[in-house]
Design a protein around this motif. Structure first.
Motif, mmCIF file in Angstrom:
data_model
loop_
_atom_site.group_PDB
_atom_site.id
_atom_site.type_symbol
_atom_site.label_atom_id
_atom_site.label_comp_id
_atom_site.label_asym_id
_atom_site.label_seq_id
_atom_site.Cartn_x
_atom_site.Cartn_y
_atom_site.Cartn_z
ATOM 1 N N MET A 33 0.828 -1.184 0.000
ATOM 2 C CA MET A 33 0.000 0.000 0.000
ATOM 3 C C MET A 33 0.877 1.254 0.000
ATOM 4 S SD MET A 33 -2.665 1.339 2.917
ATOM 5 C CE MET A 33 -1.533 1.284 4.242
ATOM 6 N N TRP A 34 1.874 1.301 0.885
ATOM 7 C CA TRP A 34 2.698 2.503 0.981
ATOM 8 C C TRP A 34 3.533 2.703 -0.269
ATOM 9 C CZ3 TRP A 34 0.695 5.613 4.074
ATOM 10 C CH2 TRP A 34 0.090 5.179 5.237
ATOM 11 N N PHE A 35 3.858 1.605 -0.938
ATOM 12 C CA PHE A 35 4.586 1.714 -2.197
ATOM 13 C C PHE A 35 3.796 2.558 -3.196
ATOM 14 C CE2 PHE A 35 5.017 0.128 -6.559
ATOM 15 C CZ PHE A 35 6.349 0.441 -6.796
ATOM 16 N N TRP A 36 2.501 2.263 -3.357
ATOM 17 C CA TRP A 36 1.663 2.996 -4.307
ATOM 18 C C TRP A 36 1.607 4.482 -3.956
ATOM 19 C CZ3 TRP A 36 1.040 0.406 -8.465
ATOM 20 C CH2 TRP A 36 0.757 -0.957 -8.465
ATOM 21 N N PHE A 37 1.416 4.791 -2.680
ATOM 22 C CA PHE A 37 1.317 6.187 -2.261
ATOM 23 C C PHE A 37 2.658 6.915 -2.414
ATOM 24 C CE2 PHE A 37 -2.276 4.518 0.461
ATOM 25 C CZ PHE A 37 -3.263 5.010 -0.370
ATOM 26 N N GLY A 38 3.747 6.210 -2.161
ATOM 27 C CA GLY A 38 5.072 6.809 -2.330
ATOM 28 C C GLY A 38 5.377 7.145 -3.775
ATOM 29 N N VAL A 39 5.046 6.214 -4.676
ATOM 30 C CA VAL A 39 5.267 6.470 -6.100
ATOM 31 C C VAL A 39 4.331 7.581 -6.585
ATOM 32 C CG1 VAL A 39 5.221 5.443 -8.411
ATOM 33 C CG2 VAL A 39 6.125 4.142 -6.497
ATOM 34 N N ALA A 40 3.102 7.631 -6.047
ATOM 35 C CA ALA A 40 2.174 8.717 -6.398
ATOM 36 C C ALA A 40 2.755 10.061 -5.993
ATOM 37 C CB ALA A 40 0.815 8.491 -5.739
ATOM 38 N N ALA A 41 3.354 10.131 -4.806
ATOM 39 C CA ALA A 41 3.982 11.384 -4.358
ATOM 40 C C ALA A 41 5.129 11.770 -5.285
ATOM 41 C CB ALA A 41 4.466 11.238 -2.920
ATOM 42 N N LEU A 42 5.910 10.783 -5.728
ATOM 43 C CA LEU A 42 6.997 11.054 -6.674
ATOM 44 C C LEU A 42 6.452 11.633 -7.978
ATOM 45 C CD1 LEU A 42 10.024 10.780 -7.440
ATOM 46 C CD2 LEU A 42 9.451 8.509 -8.314
ATOM 47 N N PHE A 43 5.368 11.067 -8.481
ATOM 48 C CA PHE A 43 4.770 11.574 -9.722
ATOM 49 C C PHE A 43 4.174 12.964 -9.526
ATOM 50 C CE2 PHE A 43 5.435 7.447 -11.478
ATOM 51 C CZ PHE A 43 5.470 7.646 -12.851
ATOM 52 N N LEU A 44 3.656 13.250 -8.338
ATOM 53 C CA LEU A 44 3.171 14.607 -8.067
ATOM 54 C C LEU A 44 4.314 15.614 -8.100
ATOM 55 C CD1 LEU A 44 0.488 14.137 -5.280
ATOM 56 C CD2 LEU A 44 0.134 14.919 -7.623
ATOM 57 N N LEU A 45 5.465 15.240 -7.554
ATOM 58 C CA LEU A 45 6.633 16.119 -7.618
ATOM 59 C C LEU A 45 7.084 16.329 -9.066
ATOM 60 C CD1 LEU A 45 8.702 14.834 -4.567
ATOM 61 C CD2 LEU A 45 7.497 17.019 -4.787
ATOM 62 N N LEU A 46 7.101 15.258 -9.839
ATOM 63 C CA LEU A 46 7.463 15.382 -11.255
ATOM 64 C C LEU A 46 6.456 16.253 -12.000
ATOM 65 C CD1 LEU A 46 8.582 11.727 -12.051
ATOM 66 C CD2 LEU A 46 10.033 13.764 -11.937
ATOM 67 N N GLU A 47 5.186 16.135 -11.636
ATOM 68 C CA GLU A 47 4.137 16.953 -12.255
ATOM 69 C C GLU A 47 4.390 18.427 -12.002
ATOM 70 O OE1 GLU A 47 1.093 18.685 -14.048
ATOM 71 O OE2 GLU A 47 1.576 16.576 -14.267
ATOM 72 N N MET A 48 4.759 18.767 -10.798
ATOM 73 C CA MET A 48 5.015 20.169 -10.470
ATOM 74 C C MET A 48 6.230 20.697 -11.229
ATOM 75 S SD MET A 48 3.938 20.620 -6.486
ATOM 76 C CE MET A 48 5.155 19.546 -5.812
ATOM 77 N N ALA A 49 7.166 19.832 -11.561
ATOM 78 C CA ALA A 49 8.347 20.256 -12.304
ATOM 79 C C ALA A 49 8.054 20.431 -13.789
ATOM 80 C CB ALA A 49 9.477 19.245 -12.121
ATOM 81 N N THR A 50 7.113 19.654 -14.330
ATOM 82 C CA THR A 50 6.863 19.706 -15.770
ATOM 83 C C THR A 50 5.665 20.561 -16.154
ATOM 84 O OG1 THR A 50 5.500 17.715 -15.736
ATOM 85 C CG2 THR A 50 7.867 17.416 -16.128
ATOM 86 N N GLY A 51 4.640 20.603 -15.327
ATOM 87 C CA GLY A 51 3.475 21.421 -15.643
ATOM 88 C C GLY A 51 2.483 20.792 -16.601
ATOM 89 N N THR A 52 2.578 19.497 -16.841
ATOM 90 C CA THR A 52 1.581 18.823 -17.667
ATOM 91 C C THR A 52 0.555 18.176 -16.754
ATOM 92 O OG1 THR A 52 2.694 16.693 -17.684
ATOM 93 C CG2 THR A 52 3.374 18.254 -19.378
ATOM 94 N N PHE A 53 -0.591 17.819 -17.307
ATOM 95 C CA PHE A 53 -1.599 17.144 -16.487
ATOM 96 C C PHE A 53 -1.461 15.625 -16.564
ATOM 97 C CE2 PHE A 53 -3.757 21.235 -16.814
ATOM 98 C CZ PHE A 53 -4.111 21.409 -15.485
#
Length: 146
Positions: A1-21
């Motif tokens: 479970m925590w693996f999924w949430f951790g990877v989701a947080a990583l993708f949120l950080l990448l999202e903020m860096a790129t600005g795509t949806f």
């Protein structure tokens, strides 16, 4: 479970860096997978739930952009200052490519799809990387709406 949430947080950080949806949609899918893991569903259902949420989000985003008459960034005159500017093309090669002098330097140029290839005054229809996409004649704002 925590693996999924951790990877989701990583993708949120990448999202903020790129600005795509798109990375946001992947992050939402990963949160759905984590939620499925929290509900003690099997790994197959965790993956299916993540894919379903991501794909549904992609469809919703695509339809929203179509409903707003989305103009690609490279041909949007509100984003790219070069759209509509005129250049002189001395010659084209057999592939519809050439070189133009614009803003103090030489640029690669390519004729837009289904446009006649002849030298003379052209205007910038779009910018793709370091290549100017040109059309002959005078600029018309309606030309960017394809």
């Amino acid at each position: 479970m925590w693996f999924w949430f951790g990877v989701a947080a990583l993708f949120l950080l990448l999202e903020m860096a790129t600005g795509t949806f798109y990375l946001l949609l992947v992050a939402l899918g990963l949160v759905a997978s984590g939620t499925a893991a929290y509900a003690d569903l099997s790994l197959v259902w965790q993956i299916i739930s993540g894919l379903a949420v991501s794909l549904i989000g992609l469809v919703v985003l695509h339809r929203y952009r179509q409903s707003k008459g989305h103009v690609p960034t490279q041909s949007n005159p509100n984003v790219v200052q070069d759209i509509g500017q005129s250049v002189i093309v001395d010659a084209w090669d057999e592939n519809g490519q050439g070189s133009v002098f614009y803003r103090g330097s030489n640029w690669s140029a390519r004729i837009d799809v289904d446009q006649p290839v002849h030298p003379g005054r052209h205007y910038i229809q779009a910018v793709q990387g370091l290549t100017l996409i040109l059309r002959p004649g005078q600029y018309s704002a309606s030309d960017t709406q394809h």
